[in-house]
Scaffold this motif. Sequence first.
Motif, PDB file in Angstrom:
ATOM      1  N   VAL A  59      -9.904  17.935  -4.143  1.00 47.04           N
ATOM      2  CA  VAL A  59     -10.960  18.227  -3.184  1.00 47.04           C
ATOM      3  C   VAL A  59     -12.057  18.996  -3.915  1.00 47.04           C
ATOM      4  CG1 VAL A  59     -11.569  19.423  -1.048  1.00 47.04           C
ATOM      5  CG2 VAL A  59      -9.341  18.307  -1.256  1.00 47.04           C
ATOM      6  N   LYS A  60     -13.302  18.652  -3.681  1.00 45.31           N
ATOM      7  CA  LYS A  60     -14.421  19.287  -4.372  1.00 45.31           C
ATOM      8  C   LYS A  60     -14.801  20.616  -3.705  1.00 45.31           C
ATOM      9  CE  LYS A  60     -15.088  16.023  -7.430  1.00 45.31           C
ATOM     10  NZ  LYS A  60     -14.878  16.247  -8.886  1.00 45.31           N
ATOM     11  N   PHE A  61     -13.851  21.558  -3.712  1.00 48.08           N
ATOM     12  CA  PHE A  61     -14.157  22.890  -3.190  1.00 48.08           C
ATOM     13  C   PHE A  61     -15.220  23.543  -4.068  1.00 48.08           C
ATOM     14  CE2 PHE A  61      -9.555  22.562  -1.893  1.00 48.08           C
ATOM     15  CZ  PHE A  61      -9.787  22.496  -0.525  1.00 48.08           C
ATOM     16  N   LYS A  62     -16.148  24.248  -3.447  1.00 49.40           N
ATOM     17  CA  LYS A  62     -17.140  24.996  -4.227  1.00 49.40           C
ATOM     18  C   LYS A  62     -16.470  26.189  -4.901  1.00 49.40           C
ATOM     19  CE  LYS A  62     -21.106  24.552  -4.189  1.00 49.40           C
ATOM     20  NZ  LYS A  62     -22.011  23.845  -5.117  1.00 49.40           N
ATOM     21  N   SER A  63     -15.587  26.837  -4.158  1.00 49.53           N
ATOM     22  CA  SER A  63     -14.885  27.993  -4.706  1.00 49.53           C
ATOM     23  C   SER A  63     -13.655  28.283  -3.867  1.00 49.53           C
ATOM     24  CB  SER A  63     -15.795  29.232  -4.726  1.00 49.53           C
ATOM     25  OG  SER A  63     -16.182  29.592  -3.407  1.00 49.53           O
ATOM     26  N   ILE A  64     -12.744  29.041  -4.441  1.00 42.69           N
ATOM     27  CA  ILE A  64     -11.527  29.481  -3.749  1.00 42.69           C
ATOM     28  C   ILE A  64     -11.454  30.996  -3.908  1.00 42.69           C
ATOM     29  CG2 ILE A  64      -9.006  29.362  -3.708  1.00 42.69           C
ATOM     30  CD1 ILE A  64      -9.264  26.566  -5.019  1.00 42.69           C
ATOM     31  N   THR A  65     -11.685  31.728  -2.826  1.00 43.93           N
ATOM     32  CA  THR A  65     -11.640  33.193  -2.862  1.00 43.93           C
ATOM     33  C   THR A  65     -10.430  33.643  -2.066  1.00 43.93           C
ATOM     34  OG1 THR A  65     -14.053  33.310  -2.983  1.00 43.93           O
ATOM     35  CG2 THR A  65     -12.887  35.328  -2.382  1.00 43.93           C
ATOM     36  N   VAL A  66      -9.475  34.263  -2.749  1.00 50.62           N
ATOM     37  CA  VAL A  66      -8.214  34.615  -2.102  1.00 50.62           C
ATOM     38  C   VAL A  66      -7.763  36.020  -2.490  1.00 50.62           C
ATOM     39  CG1 VAL A  66      -7.330  32.267  -1.798  1.00 50.62           C
ATOM     40  CG2 VAL A  66      -6.988  33.433  -3.981  1.00 50.62           C
ATOM     41  N   MET A  67      -7.041  36.614  -1.550  1.00 50.51           N
ATOM     42  CA  MET A  67      -6.396  37.888  -1.845  1.00 50.51           C
ATOM     43  C   MET A  67      -4.945  37.590  -2.209  1.00 50.51           C
ATOM     44  SD  MET A  67      -5.928  41.325   0.459  1.00 50.51           S
ATOM     45  CE  MET A  67      -7.695  41.410   0.720  1.00 50.51           C
ATOM     46  N   LEU A 115     -12.139  31.760  -7.622  1.00 56.39           N
ATOM     47  CA  LEU A 115     -12.028  30.669  -8.582  1.00 56.39           C
ATOM     48  C   LEU A 115     -13.165  29.696  -8.311  1.00 56.39           C
ATOM     49  CD1 LEU A 115      -8.180  30.014  -8.237  1.00 56.39           C
ATOM     50  CD2 LEU A 115      -9.342  31.672  -9.727  1.00 56.39           C
ATOM     51  N   ASP A 116     -14.079  29.576  -9.268  1.00 56.36           N
ATOM     52  CA  ASP A 116     -15.206  28.647  -9.143  1.00 56.36           C
ATOM     53  C   ASP A 116     -14.839  27.333  -9.829  1.00 56.36           C
ATOM     54  OD1 ASP A 116     -16.904  30.484  -7.808  1.00 56.36           O
ATOM     55  OD2 ASP A 116     -17.357  31.449  -9.716  1.00 56.36           O
ATOM     56  N   LEU A 117     -14.692  26.278  -9.043  1.00 53.86           N
ATOM     57  CA  LEU A 117     -14.243  25.011  -9.604  1.00 53.86           C
ATOM     58  C   LEU A 117     -15.308  24.359 -10.470  1.00 53.86           C
ATOM     59  CD1 LEU A 117     -12.214  25.496  -7.176  1.00 53.86           C
ATOM     60  CD2 LEU A 117     -11.799  23.043  -7.363  1.00 53.86           C
ATOM     61  N   LEU A 118     -14.870  23.824 -11.601  1.00 53.72           N
ATOM     62  CA  LEU A 118     -15.753  23.129 -12.527  1.00 53.72           C
ATOM     63  C   LEU A 118     -16.033  21.713 -12.027  1.00 53.72           C
ATOM     64  CD1 LEU A 118     -13.872  24.175 -15.796  1.00 53.72           C
ATOM     65  CD2 LEU A 118     -15.971  25.201 -14.912  1.00 53.72           C
TER      66      LEU A 118
END
Length: 286
Positions: free
Chosen positions: A143-151, A206-209
């Motif tokens: 999936v072309k997520f722009k970013s994943i920000t998680v705790m 996490l910024d996806l490439l």
Amino acid sequence: MRNLASPRVIKEILSEYEFRFSKSLGQNFLVDEGALAGILSGADISEDDCVLEIGPGFGTLTQRLCGAAKKVVCVEIDKTVIPILEENLKDFDNFEIINDDVMKIGIKSLAEEKFGTENVKVAANLPYYITTPIIMMLLESKVKFKSITVMVQKEVAKRLCASEGTKDFGAISLAVQYFCNANYLFDVPNTSFMPPPKVTSTVVRLDLLDKPRVSVKKEEMFFKTVKASFAQRRKTLLNALSNAGFSGFSKAEISEILKNIGIDEKRRGETLSIDEFARLADALTK
């Protein structure tokens, strides 16, 4: 609208619904205004973004996400919190709750159905017992997520952001490097949760490439090589790979392959860069 970051409000909800926190589901609800603001800021959520949230709990973070994003879709495994979520978020019309297991739901088809071609970001306070599998599932979903920000738990955050040659560097570090850039944002003390966990938490983004960091012949072999190299951390690379039983290669042949690509067979996996792992995986690919 009730402020779900208020411990008093959470206690009221617990009493009203006779709710009991589930240890097996890793339920520790964030009740810290500063941390919530930090997550939204770190994830850079805007009115143009659609957001996937995993494990919303009572909706503390969801409440903030709905106020900032275009659309929010929450996946929650615990059916007992669904009526609580619906009540807590009734003032918003830009969210949807899906009562299902995010590891079984089929994240790619979900993203296509709910978001289409929209920009999608992930923001979540992940349950600690299943953090790594969820992150790997998201990264491997295509999936072309722009970013994943998680705790996540602080120790996990260190591994996600680790570089080669450090004690925290491992298979998950390579997976993150392969798919994205990792950013260690800030720590959150256990006193920011109800009930408080026994560990410190950390927010990472996490910024996806646009494409994997390295080009390999077979992605499956790349990850097989990485996994084998870290399965026995104290073993040399030669012994680790030999013990993993790579089909069709004897120990002597693996030794020769390592020699041919300029990697000392006595090195350990944590000393190799992602480029070296790519060369090694390609050399092992038939």
